[in-house]
Motif scaffolding. Structure first.
Motif, PDB file in Angstrom:
ATOM      1  N   ALA A 195       0.859  -1.177   0.000  1.00  0.00           N
ATOM      2  CA  ALA A 195       0.000   0.000   0.000  1.00  0.00           C
ATOM      3  C   ALA A 195       0.897   1.229   0.000  1.00  0.00           C
ATOM      4  O   ALA A 195       1.284   1.719   1.041  1.00  0.00           O
ATOM      5  N   ASP A 196       1.237   1.701  -1.186  1.00  0.00           N
ATOM      6  CA  ASP A 196       2.118   2.869  -1.257  1.00  0.00           C
ATOM      7  C   ASP A 196       1.290   4.127  -1.065  1.00  0.00           C
ATOM      8  O   ASP A 196       0.216   4.280  -1.638  1.00  0.00           O
ATOM      9  N   GLY A 197       1.818   5.025  -0.255  1.00  0.00           N
ATOM     10  CA  GLY A 197       1.081   6.233   0.073  1.00  0.00           C
ATOM     11  C   GLY A 197       0.784   7.118  -1.119  1.00  0.00           C
ATOM     12  O   GLY A 197      -0.152   7.908  -1.081  1.00  0.00           O
ATOM     13  N   LEU A 198       1.561   7.026  -2.157  1.00  0.00           N
ATOM     14  CA  LEU A 198       1.349   7.877  -3.318  1.00  0.00           C
ATOM     15  C   LEU A 198       0.733   7.139  -4.491  1.00  0.00           C
ATOM     16  O   LEU A 198       0.070   7.717  -5.335  1.00  0.00           O
ATOM     17  N   ARG A 199       0.976   5.836  -4.550  1.00  0.00           N
ATOM     18  CA  ARG A 199       0.554   5.064  -5.709  1.00  0.00           C
ATOM     19  C   ARG A 199      -0.680   4.215  -5.470  1.00  0.00           C
ATOM     20  O   ARG A 199      -1.246   3.678  -6.407  1.00  0.00           O
ATOM     21  N   GLY A 200      -1.064   4.061  -4.213  1.00  0.00           N
ATOM     22  CA  GLY A 200      -2.143   3.139  -3.923  1.00  0.00           C
ATOM     23  C   GLY A 200      -1.594   1.727  -3.903  1.00  0.00           C
ATOM     24  O   GLY A 200      -0.396   1.535  -3.734  1.00  0.00           O
ATOM     25  N   PRO A 201      -2.459   0.731  -4.061  1.00  0.00           N
ATOM     26  CA  PRO A 201      -1.979  -0.649  -3.965  1.00  0.00           C
ATOM     27  C   PRO A 201      -1.106  -1.048  -5.150  1.00  0.00           C
ATOM     28  O   PRO A 201      -1.436  -0.763  -6.284  1.00  0.00           O
ATOM     29  N   VAL A 202       0.004  -1.692  -4.867  1.00  0.00           N
ATOM     30  CA  VAL A 202       0.883  -2.223  -5.905  1.00  0.00           C
ATOM     31  C   VAL A 202       1.056  -3.698  -5.593  1.00  0.00           C
ATOM     32  O   VAL A 202       1.502  -4.048  -4.499  1.00  0.00           O
ATOM     33  N   SER A 203       0.667  -4.565  -6.538  1.00  0.00           N
ATOM     34  CA  SER A 203       0.760  -5.982  -6.176  1.00  0.00           C
ATOM     35  C   SER A 203       1.862  -6.729  -6.891  1.00  0.00           C
ATOM     36  O   SER A 203       2.237  -6.422  -8.018  1.00  0.00           O
ATOM     37  N   TYR A 204       2.373  -7.707  -6.188  1.00  0.00           N
ATOM     38  CA  TYR A 204       3.489  -8.519  -6.667  1.00  0.00           C
ATOM     39  C   TYR A 204       3.120  -9.986  -6.528  1.00  0.00           C
ATOM     40  O   TYR A 204       2.524 -10.387  -5.533  1.00  0.00           O
ATOM     41  N   GLU A 205       3.498 -10.764  -7.537  1.00  0.00           N
ATOM     42  CA  GLU A 205       3.343 -12.208  -7.436  1.00  0.00           C
ATOM     43  C   GLU A 205       4.474 -12.711  -6.542  1.00  0.00           C
ATOM     44  O   GLU A 205       5.647 -12.427  -6.794  1.00  0.00           O
ATOM     45  N   ASN A 206       4.114 -13.453  -5.527  1.00  0.00           N
ATOM     46  CA  ASN A 206       5.145 -13.932  -4.598  1.00  0.00           C
ATOM     47  C   ASN A 206       6.218 -14.776  -5.265  1.00  0.00           C
ATOM     48  O   ASN A 206       7.362 -14.792  -4.833  1.00  0.00           O
ATOM     49  N   ASN A 207       5.822 -15.477  -6.338  1.00  0.00           N
ATOM     50  CA  ASN A 207       6.817 -16.339  -6.981  1.00  0.00           C
ATOM     51  C   ASN A 207       7.858 -15.541  -7.763  1.00  0.00           C
ATOM     52  O   ASN A 207       8.783 -16.096  -8.321  1.00  0.00           O
ATOM     53  N   GLN A 208       7.678 -14.226  -7.817  1.00  0.00           N
ATOM     54  CA  GLN A 208       8.671 -13.377  -8.469  1.00  0.00           C
ATOM     55  C   GLN A 208       9.701 -12.853  -7.463  1.00  0.00           C
ATOM     56  O   GLN A 208      10.668 -12.216  -7.829  1.00  0.00           O
ATOM     57  N   ILE A 209       9.405 -13.086  -6.199  1.00  0.00           N
ATOM     58  CA  ILE A 209      10.240 -12.462  -5.174  1.00  0.00           C
ATOM     59  C   ILE A 209      11.255 -13.443  -4.611  1.00  0.00           C
ATOM     60  O   ILE A 209      10.927 -14.578  -4.266  1.00  0.00           O
ATOM     61  N   ASP A 210      12.459 -12.973  -4.542  1.00  0.00           N
ATOM     62  CA  ASP A 210      13.582 -13.793  -4.144  1.00  0.00           C
ATOM     63  C   ASP A 210      13.544 -14.138  -2.652  1.00  0.00           C
ATOM     64  O   ASP A 210      12.983 -13.397  -1.857  1.00  0.00           O
ATOM     65  N   ASP A 211      14.165 -15.259  -2.311  1.00  0.00           N
ATOM     66  CA  ASP A 211      14.421 -15.568  -0.906  1.00  0.00           C
ATOM     67  C   ASP A 211      15.620 -14.724  -0.488  1.00  0.00           C
ATOM     68  O   ASP A 211      16.765 -15.159  -0.542  1.00  0.00           O
ATOM     69  N   GLN A 212      15.347 -13.513  -0.109  1.00  0.00           N
ATOM     70  CA  GLN A 212      16.380 -12.532   0.149  1.00  0.00           C
ATOM     71  C   GLN A 212      17.361 -12.954   1.247  1.00  0.00           C
ATOM     72  O   GLN A 212      16.959 -13.515   2.262  1.00  0.00           O
ATOM     73  N   VAL A 213      18.631 -12.665   1.016  1.00  0.00           N
ATOM     74  CA  VAL A 213      19.619 -12.890   2.068  1.00  0.00           C
ATOM     75  C   VAL A 213      19.380 -11.864   3.173  1.00  0.00           C
ATOM     76  O   VAL A 213      19.233 -10.676   2.904  1.00  0.00           O
ATOM     77  N   LEU A 214      19.286 -12.340   4.390  1.00  0.00           N
ATOM     78  CA  LEU A 214      19.024 -11.477   5.543  1.00  0.00           C
ATOM     79  C   LEU A 214      20.306 -11.198   6.321  1.00  0.00           C
ATOM     80  O   LEU A 214      20.545 -10.081   6.775  1.00  0.00           O
ATOM     81  N   LEU A 215      21.078 -12.280   6.457  1.00  0.00           N
ATOM     82  CA  LEU A 215      22.321 -12.173   7.205  1.00  0.00           C
ATOM     83  C   LEU A 215      23.437 -12.662   6.291  1.00  0.00           C
ATOM     84  O   LEU A 215      23.367 -13.759   5.749  1.00  0.00           O
ATOM     85  N   LYS A 216      24.457 -11.822   6.117  1.00  0.00           N
ATOM     86  CA  LYS A 216      25.566 -12.187   5.248  1.00  0.00           C
ATOM     87  C   LYS A 216      26.496 -13.140   5.990  1.00  0.00           C
ATOM     88  O   LYS A 216      26.422 -13.274   7.210  1.00  0.00           O
ATOM     89  N   SER A 217      27.395 -13.756   5.248  1.00  0.00           N
ATOM     90  CA  SER A 217      28.279 -14.733   5.892  1.00  0.00           C
ATOM     91  C   SER A 217      29.243 -14.065   6.872  1.00  0.00           C
ATOM     92  O   SER A 217      29.820 -14.721   7.723  1.00  0.00           O
ATOM     93  N   ASP A 218      29.379 -12.738   6.761  1.00  0.00           N
ATOM     94  CA  ASP A 218      30.226 -12.061   7.753  1.00  0.00           C
ATOM     95  C   ASP A 218      29.454 -11.769   9.044  1.00  0.00           C
ATOM     96  O   ASP A 218      29.959 -11.118   9.949  1.00  0.00           O
TER      97      ASP A 218
END
Length: 561
Positions: A195-218
């Motif tokens: 829910a972007d404050g300027l654009r309204g709802p913006v939707s994404y297909e979950n299968n397009q979204i990466d399993d983002q790295v949260l913690l690096k190896s360092d």
RNA sequence: GCCCCGUUCGUCUAGCGGUCAGGACGCGGCCCUCUCAAGGCUGAAGCAGGAGUUCAAUUCUCCUACGGGGCACCA
């Protein structure tokens, strides 16, 4: 704990809110807290100031707090010098954070490198909840994977190779010292709505979204984890940031959900642009705040100009009010009125606006400002040392010191000396063409950008190395650099000048030289101007000679006496 | 390549179904003027294209085109 479901995020999105164009940005009852989070990896950027100005104004408008957080989790690129420069430049442009690394606050520390333990705890929490997992894939595997996906015309994303590894086994491998990262386990189906404050709802297909790295190896977090955790822990209510973050917002939403937290309000501002509409970059624009400060731009004018990007104010007659103080801006800021087309950072318009501010000053005030600007610059002694032996009167300091301060060096016909060897009269001299000379400057820029400490010796080594590669006489190459930096073929010693000039100004000049050389019409305008001036002078001379006999004749005395 | 966002004069923008599409920068002309600026007046310049919806679309919907951003153990 239930893993974050797709629904938990989707339900957060407003029901089809359009067409309600001016839907106000929701302001919850709790006190507004906003932040900017620059990373100290280079010159303080004009884009940071832009976003900061809007954030701060929003906070002031709603009686909230404005926070500065330093995102220095990239150990390789972050420097303390850059961090200090950021403080200086942001203050210069009118930003005063209520909390931050250098002013303290209740939610510290405000430097992410000092919060590593916090992120690790949070990553562990997700690991135990199963919404994150350890990944042991080596970089080579990931590179190969991306290349394959790209070739198969798919979105490049992690394939989940380690996603189903046994958690306990993974923990054991990690404990045994095997290198690994922690990834977010994104849902593979469904959609996520931002829910972007300027654009309204913006939707994404979950299968397009990466399993983002949260913690690096360092062991340090990536932006995504640190950002979400910190925004939550620091009580951020509105995330007002650049549009380049829009696409990673679904990841952030899932992180909030995974932690069981409510997400803040997201507002994505348009990106400042170069004249060619690409994202503003130092290659094509002076983006360093330090540059503008040294060039002698009034900070209130710069702030005014930045606030004009994507925003406008009207007078009673419906005309646009373009000159206004920051206080006035704060007084009527309504974020939902921001226009989304990426505004071009137009130097010409900045110049005009700045002229307005300059002319508005009382002469006494102007004098004070000039003195203060010079005094605050901090380079006067260094500049003096370089120009002293060339001075004839104190006043001539102005002539010799000019290249160290002025933003707009007019090279005029000296521009030809940007061509390496152009000034050398020996028949045997090696002369570089326009493209080769340009490559020389590109090389210097690249080298100097990488210099960690801006000291003469290091600068000299880099510039000489670049000069060496041209194949031309070193002196000829250095002459080109001299002209780029000072606008003239004569100047104090080059490397000392480079040093005193400072990073922001020096790099800007060198980039400008490269840009000049990149233009096929290089020098033509200057030549044309010179020619026409010459022609005018000749014409005047000819006319003067022709008229001379007549003028020499004694004129008749006035009739009436 | 895939995903997302955007699109009013060259540029910054106003516009929120009916406007001669307004203002500003820049550019041209005129005025002012010892020069240059500044200032005043003035001119050229825009709704990306196509389908719908509607009595009526710059405004609403869809498609196309174009621009931009993202797709990292960078932020």
């Amino acid at each position: 704990m239930t893993p974050p479901s797709t629904r938990s995020c989707a339900t957060r999105a407003p029901t089809r809110a359009l067409p309600e164009p001016a839907m106000p940005i929701p302001v919850p009852r709790e006190p507004v807290r906003v932040r900017i989070a620059p990373s100290p990896t280079g010159d303080p950027h004009v884009g940071t100031a832009y976003i900061g100005l809007f954030n701060q104004a929003f906070a002031r408008r709603h009686g909230g707090k404005f926070i500065l957080r330093i995102e220095d989790t990239d150990q390789k690129r972050s420097t303390r010098a850059s961090e200090d420069a950021i403080y200086r430049s942001l203050r210069w442009v009118g930003l005063q954070w209520d909390e931050g690394p250098d002013v303290g606050g209740a939610c510290g520390p405000y430097r992410q490198s000092e919060r590593a333990a916090i992120y690790r705890e949070h990553a562990d929490l997700l690991l135990t909840r199963g919404t994150a997992y350890r990944c042991f894939c080596p970089a080579e595997r990931l590179d190969r994977l991306r290349a394959e996906q790209r070739a198969a015309k798919q979105t490049a994303r992690y394939d989940g190779h380690c996603r189903n590894l046994d958690t306990a086994a993974g923990a054991a491998r990690a404990a045994a010292g095997e290198s690994c990262v922690v990834r977010l386990a994104m849902p593979t189906t469904g959609t996520t709505v931002v829910a972007d404050g300027l654009r309204g709802p913006v939707s994404y297909e979950n299968n397009q979204i990466d399993d983002q790295v949260l913690l690096k190896s360092d062991g340090l977090p990536t932006y995504h984890l640190a950002n979400v955790v910190d925004d939550r822990l620091m009580g951020i209510t509105h995330v007002i940031r650049a549009e380049e973050w829009l696409n990673s917002t679904p990841k952030h939403l899932h992180l909030y959900a995974a932690f069981g937290w409510d997400a803040p309000v997201f507002v994505h501002m348009p990106l400042l642009r170069n004249a060619d509409k690409s994202k503003i970059s130092k290659r094509k624009n002076p983006t360093s705040l330090e540059y503008w400060q040294r060039a002698g731009v009034l900070p209130e004018a710069m702030a005014n100009f930045l606030c004009l990007m994507g925003y406008s104010r009207k007078d009673a007659d419906g005309g646009d009010v373009e000159q206004f103080t920051y206080a006035e801006f704060v007084g009527d800021l309504a974020l939902e009125r921001i226009s989304l087309g990426g505004p071009v950072f137009d130097l010409k318009k900045l110049e005009w606006l700045h002229g307005l501010w300059l002319r508005k000053l009382a002469p006494e005030e102007l004098a004070l400002r000039v003195q203060a600007w010079l005094a605050e610059d901090g380079r006067n002694v260094a500049v003096g040392r370089l120009v002293q032996e060339r001075l004839t009167q104190l006043g001539s300091w102005l002539d010799h010191a000019r290249p160290f301060y002025a933003a707009d060096l007019d090279l005029g016909l000296h521009a030809r000396l940007l061509l390496v060897g152009a000034g050398n009269r020996k028949a045997t001299a090696v002369r570089l063409g326009r493209p080769a000379s340009r490559a020389f400057f590109d090389d210097i820029v690249a080298r100097l950008e990488g210099v960690p400490d801006w000291d003469s010796a290091a600068l000299e080594a880099e510039v000489r190395a670049a000069a060496e590669l041209t194949g031309a006489a070193t002196g000829d190459a250095l002459m080109a650099v001299r002209v780029a930096l000072s606008g003239r073929p004569t100047s104090p010693p080059l490397f000392d000048s480079l040093h005193v000039l400072g990073r922001g100004l020096a790099l800007q000049r060198l980039r400008r030289a490269a840009a000049l050389l990149g233009d096929p019409r290089f020098l033509q305008d200057a030549l044309a101007a010179a020619r026409s001036e010459l022609a005018a002078a000749e014409a005047a001379l000819a006319a003067a000679d022709a008229v001379a006999p007549a003028a020499a004749r004694p004129t008749a005395p006035p009739a009436e006496t």
